[in-house]
Scaffold this motif. Structure first.
Motif, PDB file in Angstrom:
ATOM      1  N   TYR A  68      -2.882  -8.283  -1.090  1.00  0.00           N
ATOM      2  CA  TYR A  68      -3.827  -7.297  -0.590  1.00  0.00           C
ATOM      3  C   TYR A  68      -4.542  -6.637  -1.760  1.00  0.00           C
ATOM      4  O   TYR A  68      -3.964  -6.432  -2.831  1.00  0.00           O
ATOM      5  CB  TYR A  68      -3.107  -6.231   0.261  1.00  0.00           C
ATOM      6  CG  TYR A  68      -2.775  -6.699   1.654  1.00  0.00           C
ATOM      7  CD1 TYR A  68      -1.689  -7.535   1.884  1.00  0.00           C
ATOM      8  CD2 TYR A  68      -3.569  -6.323   2.733  1.00  0.00           C
ATOM      9  CE1 TYR A  68      -1.393  -7.970   3.170  1.00  0.00           C
ATOM     10  CE2 TYR A  68      -3.282  -6.757   4.018  1.00  0.00           C
ATOM     11  CZ  TYR A  68      -2.193  -7.587   4.221  1.00  0.00           C
ATOM     12  OH  TYR A  68      -1.913  -8.034   5.492  1.00  0.00           O
TER      13      TYR A  68
ATOM     14  N   GLY B 102      -9.563   5.170  -2.381  1.00  0.00           N
ATOM     15  CA  GLY B 102     -10.010   5.821  -1.163  1.00  0.00           C
ATOM     16  C   GLY B 102     -10.066   4.920   0.055  1.00  0.00           C
ATOM     17  O   GLY B 102     -10.510   5.347   1.132  1.00  0.00           O
ATOM     18  N   LYS B 103      -9.613   3.690  -0.089  1.00  0.00           N
ATOM     19  CA  LYS B 103      -9.631   2.738   1.023  1.00  0.00           C
ATOM     20  C   LYS B 103      -8.223   2.247   1.315  1.00  0.00           C
ATOM     21  O   LYS B 103      -7.334   2.318   0.477  1.00  0.00           O
ATOM     22  CB  LYS B 103     -10.507   1.525   0.685  1.00  0.00           C
ATOM     23  CG  LYS B 103     -11.931   1.856   0.297  1.00  0.00           C
ATOM     24  CD  LYS B 103     -12.764   2.182   1.500  1.00  0.00           C
ATOM     25  CE  LYS B 103     -14.230   2.316   1.128  1.00  0.00           C
ATOM     26  NZ  LYS B 103     -15.061   2.643   2.315  1.00  0.00           N
ATOM     27  N   GLY B 104      -8.039   1.698   2.526  1.00  0.00           N
ATOM     28  CA  GLY B 104      -6.775   1.048   2.816  1.00  0.00           C
ATOM     29  C   GLY B 104      -6.744  -0.351   2.212  1.00  0.00           C
ATOM     30  O   GLY B 104      -7.789  -0.929   1.909  1.00  0.00           O
ATOM     31  N   PRO B 105      -5.557  -0.918   2.043  1.00  0.00           N
ATOM     32  CA  PRO B 105      -5.466  -2.295   1.530  1.00  0.00           C
ATOM     33  C   PRO B 105      -6.138  -3.278   2.484  1.00  0.00           C
ATOM     34  O   PRO B 105      -6.129  -3.077   3.701  1.00  0.00           O
ATOM     35  CB  PRO B 105      -3.955  -2.541   1.463  1.00  0.00           C
ATOM     36  CG  PRO B 105      -3.330  -1.188   1.461  1.00  0.00           C
ATOM     37  CD  PRO B 105      -4.233  -0.323   2.274  1.00  0.00           C
TER      38      PRO B 105
ATOM     39  N   TYR C 295       6.769  -6.457   7.021  1.00  0.00           N
ATOM     40  CA  TYR C 295       6.130  -6.674   5.729  1.00  0.00           C
ATOM     41  C   TYR C 295       6.818  -5.793   4.683  1.00  0.00           C
ATOM     42  O   TYR C 295       7.123  -4.648   4.952  1.00  0.00           O
ATOM     43  CB  TYR C 295       4.652  -6.288   5.768  1.00  0.00           C
ATOM     44  CG  TYR C 295       3.818  -7.150   6.670  1.00  0.00           C
ATOM     45  CD1 TYR C 295       3.819  -6.944   8.036  1.00  0.00           C
ATOM     46  CD2 TYR C 295       3.032  -8.162   6.154  1.00  0.00           C
ATOM     47  CE1 TYR C 295       3.059  -7.725   8.868  1.00  0.00           C
ATOM     48  CE2 TYR C 295       2.267  -8.961   6.988  1.00  0.00           C
ATOM     49  CZ  TYR C 295       2.286  -8.733   8.350  1.00  0.00           C
ATOM     50  OH  TYR C 295       1.530  -9.515   9.174  1.00  0.00           O
TER      51      TYR C 295
ATOM     52  N   ARG D  77      -9.257  12.400   7.081  1.00  0.00           N
ATOM     53  CA  ARG D  77      -9.191  11.626   5.843  1.00  0.00           C
ATOM     54  C   ARG D  77      -8.420  12.372   4.770  1.00  0.00           C
ATOM     55  O   ARG D  77      -7.729  11.765   3.962  1.00  0.00           O
ATOM     56  CB  ARG D  77     -10.599  11.308   5.345  1.00  0.00           C
ATOM     57  CG  ARG D  77     -11.372  10.309   6.182  1.00  0.00           C
ATOM     58  CD  ARG D  77     -10.730   8.904   6.153  1.00  0.00           C
ATOM     59  NE  ARG D  77     -10.376   8.465   4.817  1.00  0.00           N
ATOM     60  CZ  ARG D  77     -11.221   7.933   3.953  1.00  0.00           C
ATOM     61  NH1 ARG D  77     -12.488   7.779   4.278  1.00  0.00           N
ATOM     62  NH2 ARG D  77     -10.807   7.547   2.754  1.00  0.00           N
TER      63      ARG D  77
ATOM     64  N   LEU E 159      -1.062   5.566   6.020  1.00  0.00           N
ATOM     65  CA  LEU E 159      -1.898   4.447   6.443  1.00  0.00           C
ATOM     66  C   LEU E 159      -1.477   3.941   7.811  1.00  0.00           C
ATOM     67  O   LEU E 159      -0.294   3.749   8.063  1.00  0.00           O
ATOM     68  CB  LEU E 159      -1.776   3.293   5.441  1.00  0.00           C
ATOM     69  CG  LEU E 159      -2.338   3.520   4.047  1.00  0.00           C
ATOM     70  CD1 LEU E 159      -1.749   2.514   3.065  1.00  0.00           C
ATOM     71  CD2 LEU E 159      -3.847   3.435   4.047  1.00  0.00           C
TER      72      LEU E 159
ATOM     73  N   LEU F 181      -2.397  -8.032   8.484  1.00  0.00           N
ATOM     74  CA  LEU F 181      -2.450  -6.594   8.701  1.00  0.00           C
ATOM     75  C   LEU F 181      -3.849  -6.100   8.406  1.00  0.00           C
ATOM     76  O   LEU F 181      -4.424  -6.440   7.374  1.00  0.00           O
ATOM     77  CB  LEU F 181      -1.476  -5.873   7.777  1.00  0.00           C
ATOM     78  CG  LEU F 181       0.013  -5.956   8.072  1.00  0.00           C
ATOM     79  CD1 LEU F 181       0.776  -5.111   7.062  1.00  0.00           C
ATOM     80  CD2 LEU F 181       0.315  -5.499   9.470  1.00  0.00           C
TER      81      LEU F 181
ATOM     82  N   PHE G 276      -5.686  -2.541   7.806  1.00  0.00           N
ATOM     83  CA  PHE G 276      -5.392  -1.141   7.554  1.00  0.00           C
ATOM     84  C   PHE G 276      -6.607  -0.266   7.818  1.00  0.00           C
ATOM     85  O   PHE G 276      -7.753  -0.679   7.619  1.00  0.00           O
ATOM     86  CB  PHE G 276      -4.998  -0.938   6.085  1.00  0.00           C
ATOM     87  CG  PHE G 276      -3.609  -1.402   5.745  1.00  0.00           C
ATOM     88  CD1 PHE G 276      -3.384  -2.706   5.330  1.00  0.00           C
ATOM     89  CD2 PHE G 276      -2.533  -0.538   5.830  1.00  0.00           C
ATOM     90  CE1 PHE G 276      -2.112  -3.136   5.001  1.00  0.00           C
ATOM     91  CE2 PHE G 276      -1.258  -0.959   5.498  1.00  0.00           C
ATOM     92  CZ  PHE G 276      -1.049  -2.263   5.088  1.00  0.00           C
ATOM     93  N   GLY G 277      -6.330   0.966   8.191  1.00  0.00           N
ATOM     94  CA  GLY G 277      -7.352   1.985   8.180  1.00  0.00           C
ATOM     95  C   GLY G 277      -7.537   2.523   6.765  1.00  0.00           C
ATOM     96  O   GLY G 277      -6.829   2.114   5.848  1.00  0.00           O
ATOM     97  N   ALA G 278      -8.477   3.451   6.600  1.00  0.00           N
ATOM     98  CA  ALA G 278      -8.768   4.012   5.272  1.00  0.00           C
ATOM     99  C   ALA G 278      -7.700   5.005   4.835  1.00  0.00           C
ATOM    100  O   ALA G 278      -7.644   5.373   3.664  1.00  0.00           O
ATOM    101  CB  ALA G 278     -10.132   4.671   5.274  1.00  0.00           C
TER     102      ALA G 278
END
Lengths: 112, 113
Positions: free
Chosen positions: A36, A41-44, A100, B9, B91, B102, B104-106
């Motif tokens: 990943y 500031g972002k998700g993986p 995971y 956020r 997350l 998967l 993911f969101g931010a």
């Protein structure tokens, strides 16, 4: 217990160079090995993944090499670009279990 | 492309206060996860839902954390009372049935003062 060991913790590469990140796992029951990519500031987000029936998978500049006997897999980024600067996580999973386990991450910086 | 929506956020709170995070997953995805990511570390599973049922909460600190997924759609993660060590990114993710992927969101970044 630490089931996935990732190295190095951080990596600095010149533009155009090769970035290599390694992961080692303990349990031979794992059968799905994704990488990943996470920007600040972002998700993986899934980058590339491999199953143990093949030793290598390539998608564009990104390649996973898988060594089943050594219980290791690695991510190679060819022709690294500044836009590749991000944190990379390896993970292991068992198909069908939706479980995971993530590595601790490698912070990659590609210098322009 | 459909996303996993999370809010807020960012959240700053004082210790001992209550906080809540919300996740709206990709439509139709039965499996939903809440992960905690401490700065400089990988995501660690807190809880996994299959539809509205909790199927894995073995790593959830149940004395202060709770999670629910009413009607098997959106989900809420609550912390009460918050402690300094809870400062992290929370997350939400969904899994594609059979695909192992998967999404993911931010994330929601929590700072506990």
């Amino acid at each position: 217990q630490q089931q996935v060991k990732q190295s190095p913790q951080s990596l600095i590469v010149q533009k155009g160079g090769i970035s290599i990140i390694n992961c080692a796992y303990e349990n031979t029951a794992f059968d799905y090995f994704p990488w990943y990519q996470q920007f600040p500031g972002k998700g993986p987000a899934l980058l590339i993944a491999i199953r143990p029936d093949v030793s290598e998978k390539k998608e564009g500049r990104f390649t996973i090499s898988f060594n089943k006997s050594a219980k290791q897999f690695s991510l190679h980024i060819m022709d690294s670009q500044p836009g590749d600067s991000a944190t990379y996580f390896c993970a292991v999973s068992y198909t069908g279990t939706y479980k995971y386990i993530f590595g601790t991450g490698t912070r990659l910086k590609v210098l322009a | 492309e459909a996303e996993v929506a999370q809010s807020p956020r960012y959240k700053i709170t004082e210790k001992s206060q209550a906080v809540a995070f919300w996740c709206d997953p990709i439509s139709g995805r039965a499996t939903l996860y809440w992960y905690r990511q401490i700065l400089g570390q990988g995501p660690e599973l807190l809880v996994r839902f299959q539809d509205e049922s909790v199927v894995d909460d073995s790593q959830l600190p149940k004395d202060r954390f709770s999670a629910e997924r009413l009607k098997g759609v959106d989900s809420t993660l609550k912390i009460q009372p918050a402690e300094l060590g809870d400062s992290a990114m929370y997350l939400c993710a969904t899994a594609d049935s059979g695909a192992n992927v998967l999404t993911f969101g931010a994330g929601s970044r929590l700072t506990v003062l």
